[in-house]
Scaffold this motif. Structure first.
Motif, PDB file in Angstrom:
ATOM      1  N   ARG A 195      56.421  53.137  32.191  1.00  0.00           N
ATOM      2  CA  ARG A 195      55.105  52.840  31.593  1.00  0.00           C
ATOM      3  C   ARG A 195      54.730  51.365  31.691  1.00  0.00           C
ATOM      4  N   LEU A 196      55.436  50.635  32.536  1.00  0.00           N
ATOM      5  CA  LEU A 196      55.162  49.197  32.660  1.00  0.00           C
ATOM      6  C   LEU A 196      53.991  48.976  33.606  1.00  0.00           C
ATOM      7  N   THR A 197      52.816  49.260  33.139  1.00  0.00           N
ATOM      8  CA  THR A 197      51.661  49.211  34.025  1.00  0.00           C
ATOM      9  C   THR A 197      50.835  47.957  33.776  1.00  0.00           C
ATOM     10  N   GLY A 198      50.120  47.520  34.803  1.00  0.00           N
ATOM     11  CA  GLY A 198      49.137  46.454  34.648  1.00  0.00           C
ATOM     12  C   GLY A 198      47.759  47.074  34.426  1.00  0.00           C
ATOM     13  N   ASP A 199      46.707  46.281  34.676  1.00  0.00           N
ATOM     14  CA  ASP A 199      45.330  46.762  34.485  1.00  0.00           C
ATOM     15  C   ASP A 199      44.554  46.660  35.792  1.00  0.00           C
ATOM     16  N   THR A 200      43.542  47.502  35.919  1.00  0.00           N
ATOM     17  CA  THR A 200      42.548  47.285  36.957  1.00  0.00           C
ATOM     18  C   THR A 200      41.452  46.458  36.302  1.00  0.00           C
ATOM     19  N   ILE A 201      41.058  45.362  36.969  1.00  0.00           N
ATOM     20  CA  ILE A 201      40.135  44.421  36.318  1.00  0.00           C
ATOM     21  C   ILE A 201      38.688  44.754  36.724  1.00  0.00           C
ATOM     22  N   PRO A 202      37.791  44.889  35.754  1.00  0.00           N
ATOM     23  CA  PRO A 202      36.378  45.100  36.096  1.00  0.00           C
ATOM     24  C   PRO A 202      35.774  43.795  36.622  1.00  0.00           C
ATOM     25  N   VAL A 203      35.627  43.645  37.936  1.00  0.00           N
ATOM     26  CA  VAL A 203      35.223  42.359  38.533  1.00  0.00           C
ATOM     27  C   VAL A 203      33.709  42.156  38.410  1.00  0.00           C
ATOM     28  N   SER A 204      33.274  40.881  38.551  1.00  0.00           N
ATOM     29  CA  SER A 204      31.851  40.552  38.390  1.00  0.00           C
ATOM     30  C   SER A 204      31.016  41.039  39.574  1.00  0.00           C
ATOM     31  N   SER A 205      31.659  41.137  40.750  1.00  0.00           N
ATOM     32  CA  SER A 205      30.874  41.628  41.896  1.00  0.00           C
ATOM     33  C   SER A 205      31.600  42.820  42.518  1.00  0.00           C
ATOM     34  N   PRO A 206      31.403  43.982  41.913  1.00  0.00           N
ATOM     35  CA  PRO A 206      32.104  45.179  42.400  1.00  0.00           C
ATOM     36  C   PRO A 206      31.723  45.438  43.864  1.00  0.00           C
ATOM     37  N   GLY A 207      32.680  45.902  44.624  1.00  0.00           N
ATOM     38  CA  GLY A 207      32.407  46.121  46.046  1.00  0.00           C
ATOM     39  C   GLY A 207      32.845  44.927  46.869  1.00  0.00           C
ATOM     40  N   ASP A 208      32.723  43.696  46.288  1.00  0.00           N
ATOM     41  CA  ASP A 208      33.151  42.507  47.038  1.00  0.00           C
ATOM     42  C   ASP A 208      34.633  42.205  46.794  1.00  0.00           C
ATOM     43  N   TYR A 209      35.084  42.548  45.590  1.00  0.00           N
ATOM     44  CA  TYR A 209      36.484  42.257  45.241  1.00  0.00           C
ATOM     45  C   TYR A 209      37.133  43.461  44.568  1.00  0.00           C
ATOM     46  N   HIS A 210      38.436  43.555  44.758  1.00  0.00           N
ATOM     47  CA  HIS A 210      39.233  44.499  43.976  1.00  0.00           C
ATOM     48  C   HIS A 210      40.311  43.646  43.297  1.00  0.00           C
ATOM     49  N   ALA A 211      40.426  43.755  41.990  1.00  0.00           N
ATOM     50  CA  ALA A 211      41.388  42.894  41.281  1.00  0.00           C
ATOM     51  C   ALA A 211      42.206  43.723  40.295  1.00  0.00           C
ATOM     52  N   TYR A 212      43.466  43.384  40.220  1.00  0.00           N
ATOM     53  CA  TYR A 212      44.357  44.131  39.322  1.00  0.00           C
ATOM     54  C   TYR A 212      45.512  43.240  38.869  1.00  0.00           C
ATOM     55  N   THR A 213      46.245  43.694  37.848  1.00  0.00           N
ATOM     56  CA  THR A 213      47.442  42.955  37.415  1.00  0.00           C
ATOM     57  C   THR A 213      48.670  43.848  37.534  1.00  0.00           C
ATOM     58  N   VAL A 214      49.806  43.177  37.730  1.00  0.00           N
ATOM     59  CA  VAL A 214      51.097  43.880  37.771  1.00  0.00           C
ATOM     60  C   VAL A 214      52.020  43.181  36.779  1.00  0.00           C
TER      61      VAL A 214
END
Ligand code: NAD
Length: 500
Positions: A139-158
């Motif tokens: 269960r050691l999951t990160g997050d998917t980040i809601p970015v300011s310009s969707p479609g231009d960036y994909h951001a997440y944490t581990v």
């Protein structure tokens, strides 16, 4: 006060363990300390030497850190399938359970605590902590980040394991404190060097044996027994240690912070306390008196959360003092292994001298000794359970952590919750508080006003694997147990990918 110190026979498995040539566990091998030094381990009820362990020091820490680094960088543990890491932790819990009778005896004879409590609390609690954290690797999951310009960036944490972790623990709950540290660190994929207290190393040694048996790979769990100012200090200073998790006194906690500066290692601290238990006039007084007496006398008062400052409204003060003093008089002092014992000895001669010093200081500063106030027995480190009344904020016994079965009772007149909270918050510590009342509003308003990491409502020394534990102010940094504990052993990596 005379005490019959009867030491019943030990299980053959316990006697055999005590008689062993104990070593250090480094890189999966049991080795002697490089200095050749040893430490004699005492039974605090009889002052007899019951075992001999290695006095590991700087050189042994050096080897243990090398092994932990190798295991972290090139070994299987951090990369292992989460379900496989989980299985090993669960297997370790099963092995602890299989050997719980032996572990309970070792804990009782090493610390002096009543065997009955070691059987019902310390060992089952440690097992439960391993089972709780066995659920963490998957269960050691990160997050998917809601970015300011969707479609231009994909951001997440581990969440990645922090690396090589030094873990230094005290003598009051040795296996429980080891489980609070070892289980989340291993679950996160870290490799560790555990240093138990020189006074109570026995269950940590057995835990390390069982970890190997459960399948923890070589170098992942290293154990160095030794003194604080040698082995402990070397671990805290070491520049290849990524994190130190420390439980112990506030004084040593400050040294740990200073020692960590060299490589700015991460530090978490579980330190001392001087916790208030506040009884309101509407409380169920039988429950409150029994509960606040247990809050201080449990484990001979050697509990970081101990309810050592008892506040009772002036309208119930006399009844509270009398009730807690009666509870103290009903405790049966004796050897921890004797099943009739409800109060064992303190852990060491030094600890008994410390508590005696506070008896003297309390008297000098005008506290009324309602019951106790002296040592007990002809041998062993026993002290009488003690109730000090007419105490006030200017007394050392009220401000300093005594770490013995000594409660300071204070009365309050005020009905203003703000004023009561201010009174209760008046120490450098902030670990635990308990509020004894039947009124929901009082309970929750007080819970919000008290500056402490844990609040009990009609309960005091509560602990639970999923309930975060830690302190405000000089009681520490960070939270052990619960999901917060995993933050102590992980780094957050943020990843951003440009898509357009
Ligand atoms: P301590 O601070 O003397 O020792 C704790 C550990 O630190 C031991 O393993 C010791 O060998 C080691 N140590 C000592 N000097 C060191 C140094 N210079 N560098 C590195 N390590 C060093 O504490 P103790 O007497 O073993 O335990 C009692 C204290 O622990 C009390 O103050 C109690 O409140 C606190 N405690 C806190 C919690 C909590 O979770 N907040 C839990 C249990 C105990």
């Amino acid at each position: 006060m005379k005490i019959d110190v009867i030491r019943p026979a030990l299980l053959p498995a316990t006697s055999a363990f005590l008689a062993k040539q104990h070593k250090l566990l480094i890189d999966g091998n049991w080795v002697a300390a490089s200095s050749g030094g040893t430490i004699a381990v005492e039974d605090p009820a009889t002052e007899e030497v019951i075992a001999t362990v290695q006095a590991g020091d700087r050189q042994d820490i050096e080897e243990a850190v090398k092994a932990a680094r190798r295991a972290f960088e090139t070994g299987p543990w951090p990369k292992m399938k989460p379900t496989d890491r989980a299985k090993i932790l669960w297997r370790l819990a099963d092995l602890l359970e299989q050997h719980s009778d032996q572990l309970a005896e070792l804990e009782a004879i090493d610390v002096g605590k009543p065997l009955k409590k070691a059987r019902t609390d310390d060992i089952p609690d440690a097992i439960a902590v391993f089972r709780y954290f066995a659920g963490a690797p998957t269960r050691l999951t990160g997050d998917t980040i809601p970015v300011s310009s969707p479609g231009d960036y994909h951001a997440y944490t581990v969440k990645e394991p922090i690396g090589v972790v030094g873990q230094i623990i005290p003598w009051n709950y040795p296996i429980t404190m080891a489980s609070w540290k070892v289980a989340p660190a291993l679950a996160a994929g870290c490799t560790i060097i555990l240093k138990p207290s020189e006074l109570t190393p026995l269950t940590a040694l057995r835990l390390a044996e069982l970890a190997l048996e459960a399948g923890v790979p070589a170098g992942v769990f290293n154990l160095v027994t030794g003194y604080g100012d040698t082995a402990g200090a070397a671990l805290a200073e070491h520049r290849d240690v990524d994190k130190i998790a420390f439980t112990g006194s506030t004084t040593v906690g400050k040294r740990i912070v200073q020692a960590s500066v060299g490589n700015l290692k991460r530090v978490s601290l579980e330190l001392g306390g001087k916790s208030p238990a506040i009884i309101f006039p509407d409380a169920d007084l039988d429950l409150a008196i029994a509960g606040t007496a247990d809050a201080i006398f449990y484990n001979q008062g050697q509990t970081c959360t101990a309810g050592s400052r008892l506040f009772a409204h002036s309208s119930i003060y006399d009844r509270v003092v009398e009730g807690v003093a009666d509870a103290a008089s009903n405790l049966k002092l004796g050897h921890g292994l004797d099943l009739k014992t409800t109060l064992g000895p303190l852990v060491s001669r030094k600890q008994r001298e410390r508590v005696q010093g506070y008896f003297a200081s309390g008297r000098e500063q005008g506290a009324e000794v309602v019951t106790g106030g002296d040592v007990a027995g002809e041998r062993g480190y026993f002290v009488q359970p003690t109730v000090l009344a007419q105490t006030n904020r200017n007394m050392r016994v009220v401000q300093e952590e005594i770490f013995g079965p000594v409660v300071c009772v204070q009365s309050y007149e005020d009905d203003e919750l703000d004023a009561i909270a201010k009174f209760a918050n008046d120490t450098i510590y902030g670990l635990r508080a308990s509020i004894w009342t039947r009124d929901l509003r009082t309970a929750h308003i007080m819970a919000s006003k008290i500056k402490a990491g844990g609040i009990g409502i009609n309960t005091h020394n509560y602990a639970e694997p999923a309930w975060p534990f830690g302190g405000y102010k000089q009681s520490g940094w960070g939270r052990e147990l619960g999901k917060d504990a995993l933050d102590l052993y992980t780094e957050v990596k943020a990843v951003a990918a440009k898509l357009s």
